[in-house]
Scaffold this active site. Structure first.
Site, PDB file in Angstrom:
ATOM      1  N   TYR A  21      -5.613  -9.617 -56.788  1.00  0.00           N
ATOM      2  CA  TYR A  21      -5.247  -8.194 -56.864  1.00  0.00           C
ATOM      3  C   TYR A  21      -6.493  -7.313 -56.707  1.00  0.00           C
ATOM      4  O   TYR A  21      -6.504  -6.358 -55.918  1.00  0.00           O
ATOM      5  CB  TYR A  21      -4.567  -7.931 -58.210  1.00  0.00           C
ATOM      6  CG  TYR A  21      -4.310  -6.484 -58.542  1.00  0.00           C
ATOM      7  CD1 TYR A  21      -3.170  -5.826 -58.079  1.00  0.00           C
ATOM      8  CD2 TYR A  21      -5.190  -5.749 -59.354  1.00  0.00           C
ATOM      9  CE1 TYR A  21      -2.924  -4.497 -58.407  1.00  0.00           C
ATOM     10  CE2 TYR A  21      -4.944  -4.429 -59.683  1.00  0.00           C
ATOM     11  CZ  TYR A  21      -3.812  -3.811 -59.210  1.00  0.00           C
ATOM     12  OH  TYR A  21      -3.565  -2.489 -59.538  1.00  0.00           O
TER      13      TYR A  21
ATOM     14  N   SER B 288      -7.627   1.171 -57.521  1.00  0.00           N
ATOM     15  CA  SER B 288      -7.673   0.815 -58.947  1.00  0.00           C
ATOM     16  C   SER B 288      -9.114   0.763 -59.426  1.00  0.00           C
ATOM     17  O   SER B 288     -10.052   0.618 -58.627  1.00  0.00           O
ATOM     18  CB  SER B 288      -7.051  -0.572 -59.147  1.00  0.00           C
ATOM     19  OG  SER B 288      -7.303  -1.064 -60.442  1.00  0.00           O
TER      20      SER B 288
HETATM   21  P1  NAD Z   1       5.074   0.120 -60.924  1.00  0.00           P
HETATM   22  O1  NAD Z   1       5.562  -1.231 -61.162  1.00  0.00           O
HETATM   23  O2  NAD Z   1       5.822   1.232 -61.536  1.00  0.00           O
HETATM   24  O3  NAD Z   1       4.953   0.425 -59.370  1.00  0.00           O
HETATM   25  C1  NAD Z   1       4.697  -0.554 -58.405  1.00  0.00           C
HETATM   26  C2  NAD Z   1       5.798  -0.467 -57.382  1.00  0.00           C
HETATM   27  O4  NAD Z   1       5.463  -1.282 -56.271  1.00  0.00           O
HETATM   28  C3  NAD Z   1       7.142  -0.971 -57.861  1.00  0.00           C
HETATM   29  O5  NAD Z   1       7.889   0.040 -58.490  1.00  0.00           O
HETATM   30  C4  NAD Z   1       7.789  -1.448 -56.569  1.00  0.00           C
HETATM   31  O6  NAD Z   1       8.721  -0.492 -56.128  1.00  0.00           O
HETATM   32  C5  NAD Z   1       6.660  -1.501 -55.587  1.00  0.00           C
HETATM   33  N1  NAD Z   1       6.620  -2.798 -54.895  1.00  0.00           N
HETATM   34  C6  NAD Z   1       6.002  -3.930 -55.285  1.00  0.00           C
HETATM   35  N2  NAD Z   1       6.192  -4.907 -54.381  1.00  0.00           N
HETATM   36  C7  NAD Z   1       6.933  -4.362 -53.375  1.00  0.00           C
HETATM   37  C8  NAD Z   1       7.443  -4.863 -52.160  1.00  0.00           C
HETATM   38  N3  NAD Z   1       7.204  -6.116 -51.769  1.00  0.00           N
HETATM   39  N4  NAD Z   1       8.180  -4.028 -51.382  1.00  0.00           N
HETATM   40  C9  NAD Z   1       8.424  -2.757 -51.782  1.00  0.00           C
HETATM   41  N5  NAD Z   1       7.940  -2.225 -52.919  1.00  0.00           N
HETATM   42  C10 NAD Z   1       7.211  -3.024 -53.716  1.00  0.00           C
HETATM   43  O7  NAD Z   1       3.566   0.107 -61.423  1.00  0.00           O
HETATM   44  P2  NAD Z   1       2.379   1.175 -61.243  1.00  0.00           P
HETATM   45  O8  NAD Z   1       1.358   0.740 -62.206  1.00  0.00           O
HETATM   46  O9  NAD Z   1       2.863   2.561 -61.270  1.00  0.00           O
HETATM   47  O10 NAD Z   1       1.824   0.818 -59.802  1.00  0.00           O
HETATM   48  C11 NAD Z   1       1.588   1.809 -58.820  1.00  0.00           C
HETATM   49  C12 NAD Z   1       0.211   1.626 -58.225  1.00  0.00           C
HETATM   50  O11 NAD Z   1      -0.765   1.878 -59.220  1.00  0.00           O
HETATM   51  C13 NAD Z   1      -0.065   0.230 -57.696  1.00  0.00           C
HETATM   52  O12 NAD Z   1      -0.756   0.350 -56.469  1.00  0.00           O
HETATM   53  C14 NAD Z   1      -0.992  -0.351 -58.738  1.00  0.00           C
HETATM   54  O13 NAD Z   1      -1.853  -1.337 -58.199  1.00  0.00           O
HETATM   55  C15 NAD Z   1      -1.752   0.886 -59.111  1.00  0.00           C
HETATM   56  N6  NAD Z   1      -2.501   0.774 -60.362  1.00  0.00           N
HETATM   57  C16 NAD Z   1      -1.842   0.648 -61.526  1.00  0.00           C
HETATM   58  C17 NAD Z   1      -2.563   0.545 -62.705  1.00  0.00           C
HETATM   59  C18 NAD Z   1      -1.891   0.396 -64.013  1.00  0.00           C
HETATM   60  O14 NAD Z   1      -2.566   0.135 -65.006  1.00  0.00           O
HETATM   61  N7  NAD Z   1      -0.596   0.547 -64.114  1.00  0.00           N
HETATM   62  C19 NAD Z   1      -3.966   0.587 -62.650  1.00  0.00           C
HETATM   63  C20 NAD Z   1      -4.610   0.724 -61.448  1.00  0.00           C
HETATM   64  C21 NAD Z   1      -3.861   0.830 -60.293  1.00  0.00           C
END
Ligand code: NAD
Ligand code: MG
Length: 338
Positions: free
Chosen positions: A243, A230
């Site tokens: 986080y 991130s």
């Molecule tokens: P999202 O909610 O769509 O995806 C996160 C997923 O993590 C969930 O769908 C879930 O299936 C999984 N998850 C969480 N806890 C879990 C557990 N205990 N066991 C199994 N699965 C679990 O959101 P996203 O934003 O697409 O997140 C995906 C990645 O992107 C993450 O690593 C997040 O940190 C990263 N990220 C997101 C952003 C943002 O702004 N959305 C920014 C930087 C990084």
């Protein structure tokens, strides 16, 4: 009349024939992922589009879902490339496991991988079954194998079984995307309970370590690992202390593991998104105040949509990126980092 051919010099036919054999030999050793693109000649020219105006901008409606949230209940619904992503055989025959593949960035990667010709297994939480089933249907619509592997990855036993099941059902593994994460906003360190701290670290760091450790013995030279880190690894939000700490850990784990696995021919890279419109943000990942203006403080003035990261996950997995390892690919709407 005597020809200027002489018996020791190769004839033109021999030269041309030899060249053809040489070219055939080169193609014969070219990996499957570099096989000729199917039908790219038929792809119509794409009109130029201003990326600033492509997708929804803040202000967004206040909205909140219980963790982990569903993409299908968000307003507006995120764009994961369902209607837009076009493949060209870049991952033909590959077998990929994506954690958090039901929604958000992981879903965008899953759709793109299937459209590039890969079979895809997705892991997610049982509560996310409705989102997961949408992804399974999209993968199957491409004629690829879709493997749904629900399970909470906060224990080593589940992580080991996840990898074993993915390998068994896909018939191997050559792409691993560690993408699942827990994000819970808290204004003060005093508000972060030990339970939350443990939950975040187990999901974001331990699970990545356990899943990767279980996967490496199955990965052949040419395989790729991609970890979602991130912008918080470089410029942490004050309200995402635990986080952000894990995202810094993922970034440096990626770089260290890349050094370790290079000699095995396994590449390890990371993706560092800025603000992206996903369920994680509407299920406790942001305060309501920040959600309404989500993405506003980027030069683009809007959050990214998961579809805008799909090609990055494809590139890092593909054989064309053969010299790219230990790198973090940023996509933050212009804010910089990494
Ligand atoms: P999202 O909610 O769509 O995806 C996160 C997923 O993590 C969930 O769908 C879930 O299936 C999984 N998850 C969480 N806890 C879990 C557990 N205990 N066991 C199994 N699965 C679990 O959101 P996203 O934003 O697409 O997140 C995906 C990645 O992107 C993450 O690593 C997040 O940190 C990263 N990220 C997101 C952003 C943002 O702004 N959305 C920014 C930087 C990084
Ligand atoms: Mg989800």
């Amino acid at each position: 009349m005597e020809s200027d051919d002489n018996s020791n010099a190769p004839s033109r036919r021999q030269i041309v024939g030899g060249l053809a054999t040489g070219i055939a030999a080169v193609f014969a050793t070219t990996p499957a992922a570099a096989a000729p693109d199917a039908g790219t000649a038929a792809v119509p020219a794409q009109p130029l589009q201003n990326p600033v105006g492509l997708y929804p901008k803040p202000p967004f409606d206040k909205q909140s879902q219980p963790w982990p949230g569903l993409a299908s209940k968000m307003n507006p619904r995120p764009d994961h490339g369902e209607k837009s992503y076009r493949g060209s055989g870049r991952l033909a025959g590959r077998k990929a496991l994506i954690t958090g593949g039901d929604s958000g960035i992981g879903r965008a990667a899953a759709i793109a991988y299937a459209r590039e010709g890969a079979d895809v297994a997705i892991n997610y939480l049982p509560a996310e079954e409705p989102d997961a089933q949408e992804v399974v249907a999209l993968i199957k619509a491409e004629g690829r194998k879709a493997v749904a592997l629900p399970g909470d990855i906060r224990t080593e036993a589940v992580c080991k079984k996840l990898v074993a099941d993915a390998v068994a059902k896909l018939g191997g593994l050559d792409i691993l995307v560690n993408n699942a994460a827990k994000q819970a906003t808290q204004d003060s360190i005093l508000d972060i309970t030990s339970e939350q701290f443990d939950w975040t670290v187990k999901t974001n760091l331990y699970a990545m370590f356990w899943i990767t450790k279980a996967a490496v013995p199955h990965l052949k030279p040419g395989s790729a690992i991609i970890n979602t880190t991130s912008v918080n690894a470089y410029d942490p939000s004050e309200n995402l202390l635990d986080y952000a700490m894990t995202k810094g850990g993922i970034m440096i784990f990626t770089k260290a593991l890349a050094k370790q696995l290079a000699k095995q021919g396994i590449r390890v890279n990371g993706v560092a998104p800025g603000p992206f419109w996903t369920p994680l943000q509407v299920s406790g990942g942001q305060t309501q105040e920040n959600l309404v203006k989500f993405g506003e403080n980027t030069p683009m003035g809007r959050p990214g949509q998961p579809a805008e990261l799909a090609s990055v996950y494809v590139e890092l997995a593909s054989a064309q990126a053969s010299y790219t390892t230990g790198q973090i690919y940023g996509a933050s709407g212009g804010r910089g980092n990494p």
